[in-house]
Design a protein around this motif. Structure first.
Motif, PDB file in Angstrom:
ATOM      1  N   LYS A  67       8.189   8.367  57.737  1.00 49.53           N
ATOM      2  CA  LYS A  67       7.067   8.513  58.695  1.00 49.53           C
ATOM      3  C   LYS A  67       6.733   7.210  59.187  1.00 49.53           C
ATOM      4  O   LYS A  67       5.675   6.902  59.424  1.00 49.53           O
ATOM      5  CB  LYS A  67       5.979   8.881  57.856  1.00 49.53           C
ATOM      6  N   GLY A  68       7.627   6.181  59.438  1.00 52.69           N
ATOM      7  CA  GLY A  68       7.521   4.933  59.943  1.00 52.69           C
ATOM      8  C   GLY A  68       7.062   3.870  58.943  1.00 52.69           C
ATOM      9  O   GLY A  68       7.008   2.856  59.412  1.00 52.69           O
ATOM     10  N   GLY A  69       6.970   4.249  57.715  1.00 55.25           N
ATOM     11  CA  GLY A  69       6.706   3.311  56.765  1.00 55.25           C
ATOM     12  C   GLY A  69       8.042   2.643  56.075  1.00 55.25           C
ATOM     13  O   GLY A  69       9.001   2.850  56.558  1.00 55.25           O
ATOM     14  N   PRO A  70       7.923   2.027  55.081  1.00 52.70           N
ATOM     15  CA  PRO A  70       6.421   1.535  54.344  1.00 52.70           C
ATOM     16  C   PRO A  70       5.765   0.324  55.197  1.00 52.70           C
ATOM     17  O   PRO A  70       6.425  -0.230  56.141  1.00 52.70           O
ATOM     18  CB  PRO A  70       6.960   0.708  52.924  1.00 52.70           C
ATOM     19  N   ASP A  79       4.607  -0.912  58.522  1.00 49.34           N
ATOM     20  CA  ASP A  79       5.185  -0.754  59.904  1.00 49.34           C
ATOM     21  C   ASP A  79       6.840  -0.692  60.025  1.00 49.34           C
ATOM     22  O   ASP A  79       7.208  -0.854  60.970  1.00 49.34           O
ATOM     23  CB  ASP A  79       4.620  -1.807  60.837  1.00 49.34           C
ATOM     24  N   LYS A 101       8.572   1.933  62.080  1.00 48.00           N
ATOM     25  CA  LYS A 101       7.945   2.519  63.118  1.00 48.00           C
ATOM     26  C   LYS A 101       8.703   2.248  64.397  1.00 48.00           C
ATOM     27  O   LYS A 101       9.250   1.261  64.551  1.00 48.00           O
ATOM     28  CB  LYS A 101       6.404   1.603  63.383  1.00 48.00           C
TER      29      LYS A 101
END
Lengths: 416, 299
Positions: free
Chosen positions: B243-246, B248, B251
């Motif tokens: 989900k783009g993490g941890p 940023d 991303k």
């Protein structure tokens, strides 16, 4: 003979002429929901709701569309933006997301029709925006502490009644190689519940002030809560690699007795009380108060678990919508749910664990809605991103919160 | 009107009619959305009918935003490492399959290409299944053989490793196409050339360097451009895995666009991200066309 046949034919035609308009009065309601109407225990309520309502209301046809997560939220948002293709009724958690749709004039005001329907005040509050009621919330989720009572008993531990005790218990569990808390922060949102509680326990209902722009999101209570959170992360309370743990992993850690506590929503009651899911003895308790803190133990975090709101496209079928909403809030429909906390009065909790959660909910004097559902959507993802930074040991949490405050200022205005 | 003029006019009408559906489809489904995206990027809009012109504010917000800068850096890093790792790897595999052709070459080609046709959700799940620290294969294996240093690594949760974990899975997923593409081009090299090279004493490496590489330089350049443009648009794999993490750490511009538009209700900012992706892709696409022309002339 021919004459008789002709008369019979005319009678049949007349009957058809009379019956056809009646058939045309069959109403159709399109309902968008999250879950499939299948045999899964998690979907039992929705399955029963659609099936039983249909059976009891033969003049209404329900076209139920299961869109999943995040499909439901995404599709609802897109159609609300387009203003066309809207369903009559859609499943929602209420709060600011629903409020945005109401502000855009997409929703149907049902205050006069549903205002008198019995239900918990918190659930009704979640479905209310700017004084108007837009739907019903038959189930309400609250965050609390799921405790593996077997582990606690085996190690002679009592249920913590203060945050200090929480820390001591966590230290003792850690010393015995048991992960104190399951979390699932890889998914970003699961860490929010604990942060909401810690902030409340430090500063009381400071969040409401910050949301109303009367306090900053980097004020003392928010920062202290974040620092304590980060200290717990550094002490290993969430395992060695908390950011690699997804929410499903967290559930498994609890189910297999590898973690002793899980601070999350009461929607987990069904699974944590299911013998098919876990052989552990799990209880549900309120998050404790903090010595010298402002937020009492009766401040509870939570929000709608299952709710429905109606759109303006259903205006011509308002009566059918209201019948659906009222049935959704009925004891008959709610009785099918195997785990969630019901906001319908008189519905017996389906398990001992749900009873514990319902009892905690019953003590609530203040219910704070999930911040990521209650703040304007523009800042909700950054909020969860900010909380995830608390799990990085080198992060300056105050700087993270200041960054979030700057974003809040841009989108919600400066603190007055 | 002369017969010739009538025929020419008839032909023009016929061609116009034939082109009309394609032009209309392009206009409705491509050029209009592009125009709307540009227009929306200068507006403040939640998507619920409240759009208001706000000039360059969305761009100012983006370029002053740490998350966007991180996303921009990541897609360029992704592009760079794709060129440095994925492209040579694709060449190495395809060249090996061609050079040491045998009965299993076709099967191996299918195996390499398999990941490319798997849905990215499945690939992402497999990636998590391998790299997850709690129940991943790698961690379990490391614990089994007591490699504690490996068991301790959190490939998905550690910001310094997450990018590489996703990139590794992407390499497996995306290298299949370049392998097939390069193999197809290598197969076109006449066998006589290879035989002549062998007679001249050129070994495998020398043959690759002196003959194969120059002869496939054009497809290599095309692949390079495709990799760069693909990196700019990257969304599915990092989003599904992390989900783009941890923070940023993984991303990408695509994830930021999705979040801005569909989660944060900032359609204007989302459109501005789309415009940035479009313009960057356009630059590299123009470069691709330019190379294509040159390559075409050279060949």
């Amino acid at each position: 003979m021919k004459k008789r046949a002709f008369i019979a034919l005319m009678v049949v035609i007349c009957c058809l002429v009379v019956v056809m308009p009646l058939t045309a009065q069959q109403l159709k309601l399109t309902v968008w929901g999250r879950d499939l109407t299948d045999g899964e225990p998690d979907h039992a309520y929705v399955t029963a709701l659609i099936k039983d309502f249909q059976a009891k209301n033969p003049d209404i046809t329900i076209d139920y569309v299961a869109l999943g997560d995040p499909g439901l939220a995404d599709k609802t948002k897109i159609t609300m933006a387009a203003g066309s293709g809207l369903p009559d009724i859609f499943q929602t958690w209420g709060g600011s997301t629903m409020g945005g749709y109401a502000d855009a004039g997409r929703l149907m005001d049902l205050t006069a029709d549903l205002g008198s329907v019995p239900g918990s005040a918190a659930a009704r509050g979640a479905m209310t925006w700017k004084g108007k009621l837009y739907g019903v919330a038959p189930f309400f989720a609250i965050a609390g502490v799921f405790v593996n009572e077997g582990i606690f008993k085996a190690n002679g531990l009592g249920i913590p009644s203060s945050v200090d005790q929480f820390e001591r218990v966590a230290d003792m569990l850690k010393a015995k190689d048991i992960q104190p808390f399951a979390c699932g922060e890889a998914d970003k949102w699961p860490g929010l519940a604990l942060y909401m509680y810690l902030t409340d326990r430090f500063g009381g209902d400071i969040f409401s002030q910050a949301a109303a722009r009367k306090a900053r999101f980097d004020n003392d209570a928010f920062v202290k809560a974040a620092q304590l959170y980060q200290r717990w992360v550094k002490k290993g309370y969430f395992g060695d690699k908390p950011l690699g743990e997804k929410y499903g992993d967290a559930q498994q850690l609890m189910a297999t007795g590898k973690a002793a506590m899980h601070i999350t929503g009461s929607w987990m009651c069904a699974q944590y009380s299911s013998k098919d899911f876990t052989d552990q003895q799990i209880g549900f308790y309120a998050f404790p108060a903090m010595k010298g803190g402002k937020g009492p133990v009766t401040d509870i975090m939570g929000m709608t678990d299952i709710g429905f709101a109606a759109t303006k496209v259903a205006a011509s079928r308002k009566d059918a919508v209201v019948r659906f909403m009222k049935y959704a809030m009925s004891g008959d429909a709610a009785a099918a749910e195997p785990g969630r906390v019901s906001s319908v009065p008189g519905v017996k909790a389906p398990s001992a664990l749900t009873t514990m959660a319902s009892n905690v909910f019953g003590t609530a004097k203040l219910v704070q809605f999930w911040w990521d559902q209650n703040l304007p959507p523009a800042v909700t993802t950054p909020l969860n991103d900010t909380i995830q930074t608390f799990f990085l040991p080198d992060t300056d949490v105050k700087a993270s919160l200041t960054k979030f405050e700057n974003l809040a200022t841009q989108n919600m205005g400066a603190v007055k | 009107m002369s017969e010739i003029a009538r025929t020419a006019r008839g032909r023009a009408v016929f061609i116009s009619l034939m082109l009309l559906p394609a032009v209309a489809a392009l206009g409705v489904f491509m050029y209009y959305p592009i125009e709307e995206t540009f227009r929306l990027s200068f507006m403040r809009s939640s998507g619920l009918g409240d759009a208001a012109f706000n000039g360059l504010a969305n761009y100012q917000f983006l370029f002053g935003n740490d998350e966007f800068r991180a996303g921009l850096a990541h897609v360029f890093l992704w592009a760079f490492w794709s060129l440095v790792i994925q492209l040579p790897l694709a060449f190495f595999v395809s060249y090996s399959l061609i050079l040491y052709r045998n009965r299993i070459t076709k099967s191996l080609r299918a195996v390499y290409y398999l990941a490319n046709i798997l849905p990215s959700t499945i690939t992402a799940m497999l990636g998590i299944f391998v790299f997850s620290n709690t129940n991943g294969v790698l961690a379990a294996l490391a614990r089994k053989i007591s490699w504690t240093w490996l068991a301790k690594l959190d490939f998905i949760g550690d910001p310094t490793l997450a990018f590489w974990a996703v990139f590794f899975v992407a390499t497996w997923m995306y290298t299949g196409f370049p392998i097939i593409y390069l193999m197809a081009r290598m197969e076109q090299i006449p066998l006589e050339i290879r035989e002549a090279a062998e007679l001249d004493g050129a070994g495998g490496w020398r043959y690759a360097r002196a003959i194969v590489l120059p002869m496939i330089s054009y497809p290599l350049r095309i692949l390079a451009v495709l990799m760069i443009v693909g990196s700019l648009k990257l969304f599915d794999l990092p989003y599904l895995m992390t989900k783009g993490g941890p923070g940023d750490a993984t991303k990408t511009l695509g994830i930021i666009l999705y979040n801005q538009g569909f989660v944060n209700w900032q359609y204007g900012s989302a459109a501005a991200v789309g415009v940035v992706i479009f313009l960057l892709s356009l630059v590299f696409t123009i470069a691709q066309f330019s190379w294509q022309r040159k390559g075409g002339e050279a060949e």
